[in-house]
Scaffold this active site. Structure first.
Site, PDB file in Angstrom:
ATOM      1  N   LYS A 138      16.852  -7.474  10.992  1.00  0.00           N
ATOM      2  CA  LYS A 138      15.812  -6.962  10.104  1.00  0.00           C
ATOM      3  C   LYS A 138      14.889  -8.096   9.654  1.00  0.00           C
ATOM      4  CE  LYS A 138      17.240  -3.650   7.466  1.00  0.00           C
ATOM      5  NZ  LYS A 138      18.200  -3.198   6.439  1.00  0.00           N
TER       6      LYS A 138
ATOM      7  N   ARG B 295      18.091  -5.823   0.833  1.00  0.00           N
ATOM      8  CA  ARG B 295      18.686  -5.077   1.949  1.00  0.00           C
ATOM      9  C   ARG B 295      19.474  -6.001   2.859  1.00  0.00           C
ATOM     10  NH1 ARG B 295      13.779  -1.824   4.452  1.00  0.00           N
ATOM     11  NH2 ARG B 295      15.329  -0.220   4.817  1.00  0.00           N
TER      12      ARG B 295
ATOM     13  N   GLY C 109      27.623   0.919   9.253  1.00  0.00           N
ATOM     14  CA  GLY C 109      28.768   1.006   8.344  1.00  0.00           C
ATOM     15  C   GLY C 109      28.626   0.121   7.120  1.00  0.00           C
TER      16      GLY C 109
ATOM     17  N   MET D  11      26.565  -2.092   3.821  1.00  0.00           N
ATOM     18  CA  MET D  11      25.769  -1.783   2.654  1.00  0.00           C
ATOM     19  C   MET D  11      24.335  -1.506   3.060  1.00  0.00           C
ATOM     20  SD  MET D  11      24.541  -4.029  -0.442  1.00  0.00           S
ATOM     21  CE  MET D  11      22.910  -4.084   0.220  1.00  0.00           C
TER      22      MET D  11
ATOM     23  N   ARG E 287      12.904  -2.021  14.596  1.00  0.00           N
ATOM     24  CA  ARG E 287      14.015  -2.536  15.418  1.00  0.00           C
ATOM     25  C   ARG E 287      14.069  -1.707  16.688  1.00  0.00           C
ATOM     26  NH1 ARG E 287      18.708  -0.222  11.463  1.00  0.00           N
ATOM     27  NH2 ARG E 287      18.286   1.958  11.791  1.00  0.00           N
TER      28      ARG E 287
ATOM     29  N   HIS F 185      51.073   5.401  27.916  1.00  0.00           N
ATOM     30  CA  HIS F 185      51.078   6.056  29.228  1.00  0.00           C
ATOM     31  C   HIS F 185      49.994   7.131  29.296  1.00  0.00           C
ATOM     32  CE1 HIS F 185      52.475   9.053  32.210  1.00  0.00           C
ATOM     33  NE2 HIS F 185      52.801   7.955  32.898  1.00  0.00           N
TER      34      HIS F 185
ATOM     35  N   ARG G 181      48.833   2.912  42.598  1.00  0.00           N
ATOM     36  CA  ARG G 181      50.184   2.825  42.025  1.00  0.00           C
ATOM     37  C   ARG G 181      51.042   3.861  42.742  1.00  0.00           C
ATOM     38  NH1 ARG G 181      46.904   2.220  36.901  1.00  0.00           N
ATOM     39  NH2 ARG G 181      47.704   0.399  35.800  1.00  0.00           N
TER      40      ARG G 181
ATOM     41  N   ARG H 285      50.129  -0.917  46.118  1.00  0.00           N
ATOM     42  CA  ARG H 285      51.173  -1.695  45.468  1.00  0.00           C
ATOM     43  C   ARG H 285      52.536  -1.068  45.729  1.00  0.00           C
ATOM     44  NH1 ARG H 285      51.035  -2.108  39.059  1.00  0.00           N
ATOM     45  NH2 ARG H 285      51.832   0.015  39.196  1.00  0.00           N
TER      46      ARG H 285
ATOM     47  N   GLU I 134      50.664 -11.154  36.974  1.00  0.00           N
ATOM     48  CA  GLU I 134      50.831 -10.420  35.719  1.00  0.00           C
ATOM     49  C   GLU I 134      51.980 -10.966  34.887  1.00  0.00           C
ATOM     50  OE1 GLU I 134      51.529  -6.252  36.578  1.00  0.00           O
ATOM     51  OE2 GLU I 134      52.698  -6.720  38.348  1.00  0.00           O
TER      52      GLU I 134
ATOM     53  N   SER J  12      45.755 -10.160  42.531  1.00  0.00           N
ATOM     54  CA  SER J  12      45.089  -9.172  41.699  1.00  0.00           C
ATOM     55  C   SER J  12      45.663  -9.330  40.291  1.00  0.00           C
ATOM     56  CB  SER J  12      45.347  -7.769  42.229  1.00  0.00           C
ATOM     57  OG  SER J  12      44.719  -6.833  41.392  1.00  0.00           O
TER      58      SER J  12
ATOM     59  N   GLY K 110      46.923  -8.452  37.023  1.00  0.00           N
ATOM     60  CA  GLY K 110      47.417  -7.267  36.292  1.00  0.00           C
ATOM     61  C   GLY K 110      47.408  -7.618  34.826  1.00  0.00           C
ATOM     62  N   THR K 111      46.237  -7.492  34.230  1.00  0.00           N
ATOM     63  CA  THR K 111      46.077  -8.015  32.870  1.00  0.00           C
ATOM     64  C   THR K 111      46.724  -7.123  31.807  1.00  0.00           C
ATOM     65  OG1 THR K 111      43.857  -7.112  33.032  1.00  0.00           O
ATOM     66  CG2 THR K 111      44.082  -9.498  33.206  1.00  0.00           C
ATOM     67  N   ASN K 112      47.210  -5.932  32.210  1.00  0.00           N
ATOM     68  CA  ASN K 112      47.974  -5.141  31.232  1.00  0.00           C
ATOM     69  C   ASN K 112      49.297  -5.859  30.958  1.00  0.00           C
ATOM     70  OD1 ASN K 112      45.950  -3.261  31.558  1.00  0.00           O
ATOM     71  ND2 ASN K 112      47.119  -2.026  33.015  1.00  0.00           N
ATOM     72  N   ASP K 113      50.030  -6.126  32.032  1.00  0.00           N
ATOM     73  CA  ASP K 113      51.293  -6.837  31.847  1.00  0.00           C
ATOM     74  C   ASP K 113      51.050  -8.283  31.434  1.00  0.00           C
ATOM     75  OD1 ASP K 113      53.669  -5.248  32.215  1.00  0.00           O
ATOM     76  OD2 ASP K 113      52.887  -4.795  34.214  1.00  0.00           O
TER      77      ASP K 113
ATOM     78  N   CYS L  56      42.967  -5.749  38.262  1.00  0.00           N
ATOM     79  CA  CYS L  56      43.210  -4.305  38.267  1.00  0.00           C
ATOM     80  C   CYS L  56      43.796  -3.809  36.955  1.00  0.00           C
ATOM     81  CB  CYS L  56      44.078  -3.901  39.450  1.00  0.00           C
ATOM     82  SG  CYS L  56      45.721  -4.621  39.385  1.00  0.00           S
TER      83      CYS L  56
ATOM     84  N   TYR M 299      36.186  -9.263  42.895  1.00  0.00           N
ATOM     85  CA  TYR M 299      35.961  -7.868  42.507  1.00  0.00           C
ATOM     86  C   TYR M 299      36.696  -7.528  41.220  1.00  0.00           C
ATOM     87  CZ  TYR M 299      40.663  -6.819  44.231  1.00  0.00           C
ATOM     88  OH  TYR M 299      42.025  -6.800  44.415  1.00  0.00           O
TER      89      TYR M 299
HETATM   90  C1  PEP Z   1      48.794  -4.423  35.021  1.00  0.00           C
HETATM   91  O1  PEP Z   1      49.887  -4.763  34.592  1.00  0.00           O
HETATM   92  O2  PEP Z   1      47.718  -4.887  34.607  1.00  0.00           O
HETATM   93  C2  PEP Z   1      48.708  -3.399  36.064  1.00  0.00           C
HETATM   94  C3  PEP Z   1      47.535  -3.078  36.578  1.00  0.00           C
HETATM   95  O3  PEP Z   1      49.860  -2.755  36.404  1.00  0.00           O
HETATM   96  P1  PEP Z   1      50.505  -1.563  35.532  1.00  0.00           P
HETATM   97  O4  PEP Z   1      49.517  -1.179  34.487  1.00  0.00           O
HETATM   98  O5  PEP Z   1      50.787  -0.477  36.501  1.00  0.00           O
HETATM   99  O6  PEP Z   1      51.729  -2.227  35.008  1.00  0.00           O
HETATM  100 MG    MG Z   2      51.683  -4.289  35.734  1.00  0.00          MG
END
Ligand code: PEP
Ligand code: MG
Length: 878
Positions: free
Chosen positions: A24, A94, A103, A105, A338, A457, A564, A620, A747, A766, A768-771, A833, A853
Site C-alpha cells: 500500500k 492503515r 486477515g 487489521m 494494488r 492416507h 505405486r 516401484r 527417502e 527419485s 521420496g520427500t514424504n518419507d 515423487c 523432472y
Molecule cells: C515418498 O515417500 O515420498 C513417496 C513418494 O512414497 P510413499 O508416499 O508411497 O511412501
Molecule cells: Mg515413501
C-alpha cells in the site's frame, strides 16, 4: 540507532520499495510521484515493525520522534495542525504488508479527533453533523481495532439511537443524534477499559501504530500467512495519511473499483460507491452501494477523471488494478491502488489479454497467475448460486480440492455395492481410510474422514485420484459400526443421506448442492503452452492405473514418475492370492500365489504403458508393510483360513506376527524384497513382459524399475541383482530387445548421505520427500497433523513440511544427493515423487537444484508446469 530510515514521506518512496514500505505504502508513493490526487502522508516501514518485535513490542523513542517529525512535515505542507481545534489535521492509519493480507487489521479513520477538536471541525466546516459523524466513527474504530472492544457493542448503541429517532439509515441521524451516539460510545469505552477515551491525538496515533504492528501477529494473520506462504519475518508497514472526507454531504462519497472484472477478467471498469459515506460503509452493507457506472450520471466530471486515472494506473502497473477512492466536495482523491485479487479464470483471461494488448510479454504473463489457483479450474465446482444459499454443517481440512455431492456410505465395500446398484454419486465417510478402502475411494465422488491430516492416507490418495476430500473433520462424530454420523448441530446422517463436500475450503454441507465440470481450453491452454516453452523441468505424474494415466496425459504429463504397485493388489480378485502369498509358509507356496498375480500385474502394466504412449514410466516395487493387506476381523480371517485349508488359529497367529510397533519404519520397501526375493522377481517379470508386449505393437517403452526405501547400497545391490537377473532372462527368452533402467528412491536420510555410493548401483534417483521429511524430522507423516497446529500457533513452524518442502533441512539432503549422485554418475536421472512435486515453491526449489523432472498427482500437473516455468522466469529476472 542503526542508521536506518524508518519513516518515509510518500514523496520519498516508489513502487520498487514494496518490501520496505509494504504494497500500500509503495503504491501510494508511486501514485504521488505520478502526480495523481493522493492525500499527503507517510509510511512507517516494515523494518520498524520487525524492530518493534525485536525490541520486546515497543517503539523506541528515535522512531517515535521520526514519526512526529514526518507528521510535522505533513502539517507544514497541508497547513493544518494535528490536535489543533481551530484548524485540525486528521489522519487515517492503515496497515500494509508486502502483499495484501485480508486477515489483518484494517483501517482507523478520523484519528486526531477529541472533544475539543470535534467542536473546531464543526465550526471550520460549518457542518456539525459531519464533525460528530466523523467522531463517532473514530471512537468505534479506535476502540475496536486498537483497544479490542467488540464492534457489536457499538453497533447496538447506534441501532438504539436510530430506533429512538425513527431513522432507518445513519445518514438520517442529525447532529444532536450523533452527539448522543458519541456520548454513549464514550461511556461504553470507560466501562470497558476503566478509563476515559484518550483525548491526546499523539497518544491516539502511537497506540494506533502499535496496534497495526500487533495485528501482524494475530491468529487470523498467522493462519493467512501459512495458507499463502508469507514469511513471518516480513512485518507490516503503517500508512498515515491526511483524511479526506466522503461523508461531507451529498457531493461527497467513497468507493472501490477494479479496472477489469475480477470474476471474469472482462475489460470493463467494475466497482461500487456510496455517496455521503466513509470507507467502511461500502463493505458494511448497511446501505446498498451504487454501481460505478452510475457515478457517470451523478458526477460526470469526477467519473471521467476517475476513468482517466484508472487507465493511467493500469498502464503504469501493467496489471488489473483494485482502487479505493474518495470524493470530497466533488473532488476526487485516490487512497489506494494494488494489483487486484481475481479468480483463476479471471487471472488467465487478464494475463492472456494483457499480452494481446501489447502491455506485457508471454513470460511476464506467466507470473500473473498463481499456480495454486489453477486447482479451482481442474476440479468440479459447486454451482455458485446454490452454494451461496447453503450453510456448512461442519468444517475439516481442505485435503483434496473440488466439489462433491452424493449419498453417504460408511464402508468402502458399501460404496462399491451402491455404485454397482446404480447409485450415481456416493460419498465415503470414514474415521480414516486405509489401503483396503482404495476401490471404494475410487468409485466415490468425495471422501470425508474424521481423523488424519493433510498427508493422511485419505488425503494423499484422494489428491492422487483428483477426488474431493475433506479430512480430519473432528466436528462430526462418526459411528462406523452403526453407520451414521452427527454434524456439529447435532443432526444425524445415515447411509443414503445426501451431503456435499468442498475440498477446497474443508466445508461439509448437509444437503445436495449441484456441481459443474470444468475443462482445460482457451486462455488456460494458451498460457500452459507458454509455460511449456519456457520451463526446463519435465513434469510427470504419480499414477497407478490407466485411468489416472489418462488424466495425467490430459493435463500434460510427460511420463509417470511413480506407479505405486501396492494399489493394484486390493481388488477382490487380487487380494486373495496376495494374502495367500503373505501367509505362505514355504517358497513354493509363495511362488504359487505369485504365479496367480503375475498375469494381472502384467496386464496392469500393459495398460499403463499403452496409455502413456512411450513416455517414461517409473514402476516401484512393492513398498508398504504387509499387514496392510491381511484381514483384521475374525470373520474375514476365518474365511481366508478356509480358502487356504489351514486352521483359523494358525492363520490368526500368523497375522498377529505381522504386527509391528512402528510399521512405517518396519518391514517395508526393499526390505520386503530382501526377505521375499520371489516378490521382486514376479514384479520384474510382469514389468518386462508387459514392455516387450506393448513394444511389439510399435511402442518404445523403456521401463524404469524403482526400488523403494533404500538406506544402504548393499541392500540396493541385493535387490537390483534379482531385478537384473530376472529381467535379462525374460528378455533373452523372448528373443526381443528391450532397454530398461533400475534406480532407487531417496527417502531415507542415510541414502542421501551416501548418495555417491548409492549411485554406483542406481541409474536414477527419485526423491521420496514424504518419507524423507518423515524420517528427517522424525515426525510421523500420519500423525504430525495432531500437533503441528501448536507449532504454527507458537511460531515454530510457518508451514506444513509435508506439503511445502523444508528447503533448509530436507532440501539440504536433496541438494547433497544431487551433487553426490552426479559425481559418481554424471548422467544420473533425477526426479522427485513426494507430494512436494506438486507444490509451487518446492517445484521452484527442484528447478534450482537441477532435477530433471518433478512428479505429482495428475490433477497437479498443470500447477507444476506453470510453477516450473515461473522458476525459469524468476531466475532470469534475478
Ligand atoms: C515418498 O515417500 O515420498 C513417496 C513418494 O512414497 P510413499 O508416499 O508411497 O511412501
Ligand atoms: Mg515413501
Amino acid at each position: 540507532m542503526d542508521g536506518r530510515k524508518y519513516v518515509y514521506m510518500f514523496t520519498e518512496g516508489n513502487a520498487g520499495m514494496r518490501n520496505l514500505l509494504g504494497g500500500k505504502g509503495a503504491n501510494l508513493a508511486e501514485m504521488t510521484g505520478l502526480g495523481l490526487p493522493v492525500p499527503r502522508g507517510f509510511t512507517v516501514t516494515t523494518e520498524a515493525c520487525t524492530k518493534y518485535y525485536d525490541d520486546g513490542k515497543q517503539i523506541v523513542p528515535e522512531i517515535e520522534e521520526d514519526i512526529y517529525l514526518k507528521l510535522s512535515n505533513m502539517e507544514n505542507i497541508v497547513q493544518k495542525k494535528f490536535g489543533d481545534s481551530n484548524n485540525p489535521l486528521l489522519v487515517s492509519v492503515r496497515s500494509g504488508a508486502r502483499v495484501s493480507m485480508p486477515g489483518m487489521m484494517d483501517t482507523i479513520l478520523n484519528l486526531g479527533l477529541n472533544d475539543t477538536v470535534v467542536e473546531g471541525l464543526a465550526k471550520l466546516t460549518n457542518n456539525e453533523r459531519f464533525a460528530y459523524d466523523s467522531y463517532r466513527r473514530f471512537i468505534q474504530m479506535f476502540s475496536d481495532v486498537v483497544m479490542e472492544i467488540e464492534k457489536v457493542k457499538f453497533e447496538k448503541i447506534l441501532d438504539a439511537v436510530k430506533e429512538e429517532n425513527g431513522a432507518q439509515y445513519d445518514t438520517e441521524l442529525n447532529a444532536d443524534n450523533l452527539k448522543e451516539v458519541v456520548k454513549r460510545y464514550k461511556e461504553l469505552y470507560k466501562k470497558e477499559k476503566g478509563e476515559e477515551f484518550p483525548q491526546d491525538p499523539r497518544i491516539q496515533l502511537m497506540e494506533a501504530v502499535k496496534a497495526v504492528f500487533r495485528s501482524w501477529d494475530n491468529p487470523r494473520a498467522i493462519v493467512y500467512r501459512r495458507l499463502n506462504d508469507i514469511p513471518g519475518n516480513w512485518g507490516t508497514a503503517v500508512n498515515v495519511q491526511e483524511m479526506v472526507y466522503g461523508n461531507m454531504g451529498n457531493d461527497s462519497g467513497t468507493g472501490v473499483a477494479f479496472t477489469r472484472n475480477p470474476s471474469t477478467g472482462e475489460r470493463k471498469l467494475y466497482g461500487e460507491f456510496l455517496m455521503n459515506a466513509q470507507g467502511e460503509d461500502v463493505v458494511a452493507g448497511i446501505r446498498t452501494p451504487q454501481s460505478i457506472e452510475q457515478l457517470k450520471d451523478i458526477m460526470p466530471d469526477v467519473y471521467n477523471e476517475f476513468v482517466k486515472v484508472a487507465g493511467i494506473l493500469e498502464n503504469h502497473f501493467k496489471d488489473m488494478q483494485d482502487m479505493e477512492f474518495t470524493i470530497e466536495k466533488a473532488k476526487l482523491f485516490m487512497l489506494q491502488t494494488r494489483n487486484g485479487k481475481r479468480t483463476a479464470q479471471a487471472a488467465l483471461k487478464v494475463a492472456v489479454d494483457l499480452v494481446a494488448e501489447g502491455m506485457i510479454n508471454n513470460e511476464e504473463a506467466l507470473l500473473k497467475v498463481d499456480p495454486k489457483q489453477l486447482d479451482q479450474l481442474l476440479h468440479p465446482n459447486f454451482e455458485p448460486i446454490a452454494l451461496k444459499a447453503a450453510k456448512p454443517v461442519a468444517k475439516g481440512l481442505p485435503a483434496s480440492p473440488g466439489a462433491a455431492t452424493g449419498k453417504v456410505y460408511f464402508y468402502a465395500e458399501d460404496t462399491v455395492n451402491a455404485v454397482k446398484n446404480g447409485v450415481k454419486d456416493v460419498i465415503l465417510v470414514r474415521l480414516e481410510t486405509s489401503p483396503e478402502d482404495i476401490e471404494g475411494m475410487h468409485v466415490s465422488k468425495g471422501i470425508l474422514t474424521g481423523r488424519g491430516g493433510m498427508t493422511s492416507h485419505a488425503a494423499v490418495v484422494a489428491r492422487g485420484m483428483g477426488t474431493c476430500c475433506v479430512a480430519g473433520c473432528s466436528e462430526i462424530k462418526i459411528n462406523e459400526e452403526e453407520k451414521y454420523f452427527i454434524d456439529k448441530n447435532g443432526r444425524k446422517y445415515v447411509e443414503g443421506d445426501y451431503i456435499s463436500l468442498d475440498g477446497s475450503t474443508g466445508n461439509v454441507y448437509g444437503e445436495r448442492i449441484p456441481t459443474v465440470e470444468t475443462t482445460m481450453s482457451g486462455d488456460f491452454a494458451k498460457l500452459m503452452g507458454w509455460a511449456d516453452q519456457v520451463r526446463k523441468l519435465k513434469v510427470r505424474a504419480n499414477a497407478d492405473t490407466p485411468t489416472d494415466a489418462r488424466t495425467a496425459i490430459k493435463f500434460g504429463a510427460e511420463g509417470i514418475g511413480l506407479c505405486r504397485t501396492e494399489h493394484m493388489f486390493f481388488e477382490p480378485d487380487r487380494i486373495e492370492p496376495m494374502r495367500e502369498m503373505i501367509v505362505a509358509k514355504t517358497v513354493e507356496q509363495r511362488r504359487k500365489a505369485l504365479d496367480k498375480l503375475l498375469p494381472m500385474q502384467r496386464s496392469d502394466f500393459e495398460g499403463l504403458f499403452t496409455e502413456m504412449k512411450g513416455y517414461p514410466v517409473t514402476i516401484r516395487l512393492l513398498d508398504p508393510p504387509l499387514h496392510e493387506f491381511v484381514p483384521k476381523e475374525d470373520e474375514d480371517i476365518k474365511a481366508l483360513a478356509a480358502d487356504m485349508g489351514i486352521e483359523f488359529s494358525e492363520l490368526k497367529s500368523m497375522i498377529e506376527d505381522l504386527h509391528e510397533f512402528n510399521p512405517m519404519m518396519g518391514h517395508r520397501g526393499c526390505r520386503l524384497a530382501v526377505t521375499y526375493p520371489e516378490m521382486a522377481e514376479m514384479q520384474t517379470r510382469a514389468i518386462i513382459e508387459a514392455a516387450i508386449n506393448v513394444n511389439k505393437g510399435g511402442m518404445h517403452v523403456i521401463p524404469e524399475i524403482m526400488i523403494p526405501l533404500v538406506g544402504e547400497v548393499k541392500e540396493l545391490k541385493f535387490v537390483k541383482d534379482i531385478v537384473v537377473k530376472t529381467a535379462d532372462e525374460v528378455i533373452k527368452n523372448s528373443g526381443a530387445e528391450l532397454k530398461y533402467m533400475v534406480g532407487t528412491m531417496i527417502e531415507i536420510p542415510r541414502a542421501a548421505l551416501t548418495a555417491d555410493d548409492i549411485a554406483t548401483e542406481a541409474e536414477f534417483f527419485s526423491f521420496g520427500t514424504n518419507d524423507l521429511t518423515q524420517m528427517t524430522y522424525g515426525f510421523s507423516r500420519d500423525d504430525a497433523g495432531k500437533f503441528l497446529d501448536e507449532y504454527y500457533n507458537k511460531k515454530i513452524f510457518e508451514s506444513d513440511p509435508f506439503a511445502k518442502l523444508d528447503q533448509t533441512g530436507v532440501g539440504k539432503l536433496v541438494k547433497m544427493s544431487v551433487e553426490l549422485g552426479r559425481k559418481t554418475r554424471p548422467d544420473i536421472k533425477l526426479g522427485i515423487c513426494g507430494e512436494h512435486g506438486g507444490e509451487p515453491s518446492s517445484v521452484e526449489f527442484c528447478h534450482t537444484v537441477g532435477l530433471n523432472y518433478v512428479s505429482c498427482s495428475p490433477f497437479r500437473v498443470p500447477i507444476s508446469r506453470l510453477a516450473a516455468a515461473q522458476a525459469v522466469v524468476k531466475e532470469k529476472k534475478a
